[in-house]
Design a protein around this motif. Structure first.
Motif, PDB file in Angstrom:
ATOM      1  N   ALA A  67       1.039  -1.379  -0.141  1.00  0.00           N
ATOM      2  CA  ALA A  67      -0.029   0.191   0.494  1.00  0.00           C
ATOM      3  C   ALA A  67       1.125   1.638   0.174  1.00  0.00           C
ATOM      4  N   LEU A  68       1.970   1.818   0.699  1.00  0.00           N
ATOM      5  CA  LEU A  68       2.951   2.618   0.652  1.00  0.00           C
ATOM      6  C   LEU A  68       2.847   3.045  -0.657  1.00  0.00           C
ATOM      7  N   GLU A  69       3.987   1.484  -0.915  1.00  0.00           N
ATOM      8  CA  GLU A  69       4.374   1.680  -1.781  1.00  0.00           C
ATOM      9  C   GLU A  69       3.514   2.563  -3.097  1.00  0.00           C
ATOM     10  N   GLN A  70       2.466   2.029  -3.197  1.00  0.00           N
ATOM     11  CA  GLN A  70       1.633   1.915  -4.759  1.00  0.00           C
ATOM     12  C   GLN A  70       1.044   3.941  -4.438  1.00  0.00           C
ATOM     13  N   VAL A  71       0.785   3.794  -2.960  1.00  0.00           N
ATOM     14  CA  VAL A  71       0.977   6.268  -2.307  1.00  0.00           C
ATOM     15  C   VAL A  71       1.566   6.040  -3.161  1.00  0.00           C
ATOM     16  N   ILE A  72       4.147   6.004  -2.930  1.00  0.00           N
ATOM     17  CA  ILE A  72       4.613   6.570  -2.931  1.00  0.00           C
ATOM     18  C   ILE A  72       4.207   6.578  -5.440  1.00  0.00           C
ATOM     19  N   GLU A  73       4.167   5.588  -6.044  1.00  0.00           N
ATOM     20  CA  GLU A  73       4.882   4.933  -7.137  1.00  0.00           C
ATOM     21  C   GLU A  73       3.424   6.684  -7.970  1.00  0.00           C
ATOM     22  N   ARG A  74       1.749   6.098  -7.059  1.00  0.00           N
ATOM     23  CA  ARG A  74       0.718   6.562  -7.880  1.00  0.00           C
ATOM     24  C   ARG A  74       1.230   8.556  -7.338  1.00  0.00           C
ATOM     25  N   ALA A  75       1.572   8.738  -6.225  1.00  0.00           N
ATOM     26  CA  ALA A  75       1.691  10.227  -5.869  1.00  0.00           C
ATOM     27  C   ALA A  75       2.990  10.869  -6.696  1.00  0.00           C
ATOM     28  N   THR A  76       3.870  10.340  -7.063  1.00  0.00           N
ATOM     29  CA  THR A  76       5.266  10.770  -7.535  1.00  0.00           C
ATOM     30  C   THR A  76       4.415  10.638  -9.313  1.00  0.00           C
ATOM     31  N   ARG A  77       3.754  10.052  -9.415  1.00  0.00           N
ATOM     32  CA  ARG A  77       2.810  10.288 -11.462  1.00  0.00           C
ATOM     33  C   ARG A  77       2.349  11.653 -10.893  1.00  0.00           C
ATOM     34  N   LEU A  78       1.378  11.645  -9.751  1.00  0.00           N
ATOM     35  CA  LEU A  78       1.170  12.832 -10.009  1.00  0.00           C
ATOM     36  C   LEU A  78       2.134  13.841  -9.973  1.00  0.00           C
ATOM     37  N   ALA A  79       2.879  14.005  -9.134  1.00  0.00           N
ATOM     38  CA  ALA A  79       3.839  15.302  -8.967  1.00  0.00           C
ATOM     39  C   ALA A  79       4.443  15.398 -11.043  1.00  0.00           C
ATOM     40  N   SER A  80       4.490  15.188 -11.648  1.00  0.00           N
ATOM     41  CA  SER A  80       4.675  15.045 -12.764  1.00  0.00           C
ATOM     42  C   SER A  80       3.441  15.790 -13.749  1.00  0.00           C
ATOM     43  N   SER A  81       2.109  16.067 -13.246  1.00  0.00           N
ATOM     44  CA  SER A  81       0.975  16.063 -13.959  1.00  0.00           C
ATOM     45  C   SER A  81       1.258  17.413 -14.313  1.00  0.00           C
ATOM     46  N   PRO A  82      -0.237  17.599 -14.010  1.00  0.00           N
ATOM     47  CA  PRO A  82      -1.030  19.479 -14.706  1.00  0.00           C
ATOM     48  C   PRO A  82      -1.383  19.828 -13.084  1.00  0.00           C
ATOM     49  N   LEU A  83      -1.881  18.584 -12.626  1.00  0.00           N
ATOM     50  CA  LEU A  83      -2.258  19.118 -10.949  1.00  0.00           C
ATOM     51  C   LEU A  83      -1.322  19.862 -10.000  1.00  0.00           C
ATOM     52  N   SER A  84       0.203  19.645 -10.654  1.00  0.00           N
ATOM     53  CA  SER A  84       1.282  20.364 -10.142  1.00  0.00           C
ATOM     54  C   SER A  84       1.714  21.383  -9.904  1.00  0.00           C
ATOM     55  N   LYS A  85       0.838  22.358 -10.709  1.00  0.00           N
ATOM     56  CA  LYS A  85       0.756  23.513 -11.241  1.00  0.00           C
ATOM     57  C   LYS A  85       0.003  24.251  -9.947  1.00  0.00           C
ATOM     58  N   ASP A  86       0.351  25.230  -9.359  1.00  0.00           N
ATOM     59  CA  ASP A  86       0.014  26.075  -7.945  1.00  0.00           C
ATOM     60  C   ASP A  86      -0.128  27.787  -8.831  1.00  0.00           C
ATOM     61  N   PRO A  87      -1.098  27.908  -9.284  1.00  0.00           N
ATOM     62  CA  PRO A  87      -2.193  27.357  -8.515  1.00  0.00           C
ATOM     63  C   PRO A  87      -2.979  26.534 -10.507  1.00  0.00           C
ATOM     64  N   VAL A  88      -3.243  25.420  -9.879  1.00  0.00           N
ATOM     65  CA  VAL A  88      -3.706  24.337 -11.330  1.00  0.00           C
ATOM     66  C   VAL A  88      -4.844  25.444 -11.904  1.00  0.00           C
ATOM     67  N   ASP A  89      -4.435  24.768 -13.326  1.00  0.00           N
ATOM     68  CA  ASP A  89      -4.977  25.466 -14.515  1.00  0.00           C
ATOM     69  C   ASP A  89      -5.453  25.106 -14.774  1.00  0.00           C
ATOM     70  N   VAL A  90      -7.096  25.138 -15.310  1.00  0.00           N
ATOM     71  CA  VAL A  90      -8.147  24.084 -15.760  1.00  0.00           C
ATOM     72  C   VAL A  90      -8.645  24.512 -16.301  1.00  0.00           C
ATOM     73  N   ALA A  91      -8.843  25.164 -18.250  1.00  0.00           N
ATOM     74  CA  ALA A  91      -9.879  24.870 -18.684  1.00  0.00           C
ATOM     75  C   ALA A  91     -11.502  24.835 -19.153  1.00  0.00           C
ATOM     76  N   LEU A  92     -12.128  24.954 -18.457  1.00  0.00           N
ATOM     77  CA  LEU A  92     -13.566  24.207 -18.132  1.00  0.00           C
ATOM     78  C   LEU A  92     -15.120  24.793 -18.577  1.00  0.00           C
ATOM     79  N   ARG A  93     -15.443  23.754 -18.844  1.00  0.00           N
ATOM     80  CA  ARG A  93     -16.746  24.521 -19.245  1.00  0.00           C
ATOM     81  C   ARG A  93     -17.726  23.586 -18.609  1.00  0.00           C
ATOM     82  N   TRP A  94     -18.476  24.194 -17.643  1.00  0.00           N
ATOM     83  CA  TRP A  94     -19.751  23.021 -17.523  1.00  0.00           C
ATOM     84  C   TRP A  94     -21.280  23.705 -17.357  1.00  0.00           C
TER      85      TRP A  94
END
Length: 194
Positions: A15-42
C-alpha cells in the motif's frame, strides 16, 4: 501477518509503495501547477468538459487523484486509515501523521469560499461538493442543497468563474495532500529498512 523482513507487513508495504508510485506520477502532472490551471466548460446537466492543450493529461491526472479520495481504492486516505490502523509494525508517527493529514484535507474540502456572496439566494457550495461533482461529472451525486447551489452558480457566467476557482483550490488541496502522504510513506519505508 506475513513479514517481508524489513519490519512492515507485506500488504502494508504494498500500500505504501502504491501511494509513492501514484503520488510520484501526480507530481509530474498538470495538477502539480500552483494554481492548478484548468480550462473548463460546465453547464449541468452536461458533465464538465476540460479543454486546452493539456486536457488529456489533466484528465488522466484527475483520474489518478480520484484514487486517493475513493474509499474503495487501496491508496485512498480512508482505506489507508482503516486498513493500516491495525499494523503494529507501522510507527506511531506514521499513524499520527496519516490521521492529521486526512483531517487537514477533509477540513480544506469542507470549506466554502471566503467571499460571502449569494446567487439567487444560494450561497457558494463547499470546495468538496464542487470537487465531487467535477470528479464524477454528475451533480446528482450531491445532496439536494449543494446540488441546487452548484446548478445556480454554474448557470451565471460570473459565479461560474468562482466555481472554477473553487475547483482549482480543491484540486490543489488534494495534490498537496498526496505529496505529503508520499513523503510520510517514503519516511516510513526508509525507517523500517533500518
Amino acid at each position: 501477518g506475513e513479514r517481508n523482513g524489513v519490519g512492515v507487513r507485506y500488504s502494508s508495504r504494498q500500500a505504501l509503495e502504491q501511494v509513492i508510485e501514484r503520488a510520484t506520477r501526480l507530481a509530474s502532472s498538470p495538477l502539480s501547477k500552483d494554481p492548478v490551471d484548468v480550462a473548463l466548460r460546465w453547464s449541468p446537466p452536461d458533465p464538465p468538459q476540460v479543454s486546452g492543450a493539456d486536457a488529456i493529461s489533466f484528465q488522466a491526472a484527475v483520474r489518478l487523484a480520484r484514487q486517493f479520495l475513493q474509499a474503495n481504492e487501496a491508496v485512498s486516505f480512508e482505506a489507508l486509515s482503516t486498513k493500516l490502523a491495525d499494523d503494529s509494525d507501522l510507527s506511531p508517527a506514521f499513524q499520527r501523521d496519516l490521521a492529521k493529514l486526512r483531517r487537514k484535507l477533509e477540513s480544506a474540502l469542507d470549506q466554502a469560499p471566503a467571499m460571502r456572496a449569494k446567487v439567487k439566494g444560494h450561497g457558494a457550495p463547499k470546495h468538496g461538493d464542487v470537487l465531487e461533482a467535477f470528479l464524477y461529472g454528475d451533480l446528482e451525486r450531491l445532496r439536494q442543497a449543494p446540488r441546487e447551489s452548484l446548478e445556480v452558480w454554474l448557470a451565471q457566467p460570473a459565479s461560474a468563474l468562482l466555481i472554477r476557482a473553487q475547483l482549482q483550490t480543491a484540486l490543489s488541496s488534494v495534490f498537496k495532500a498526496t505529496q505529503e502522504l508520499r513523503r510520510i510513506c517514503e519516511r516510513e519505508l526508509l525507517d523500517a529498512a533500518r
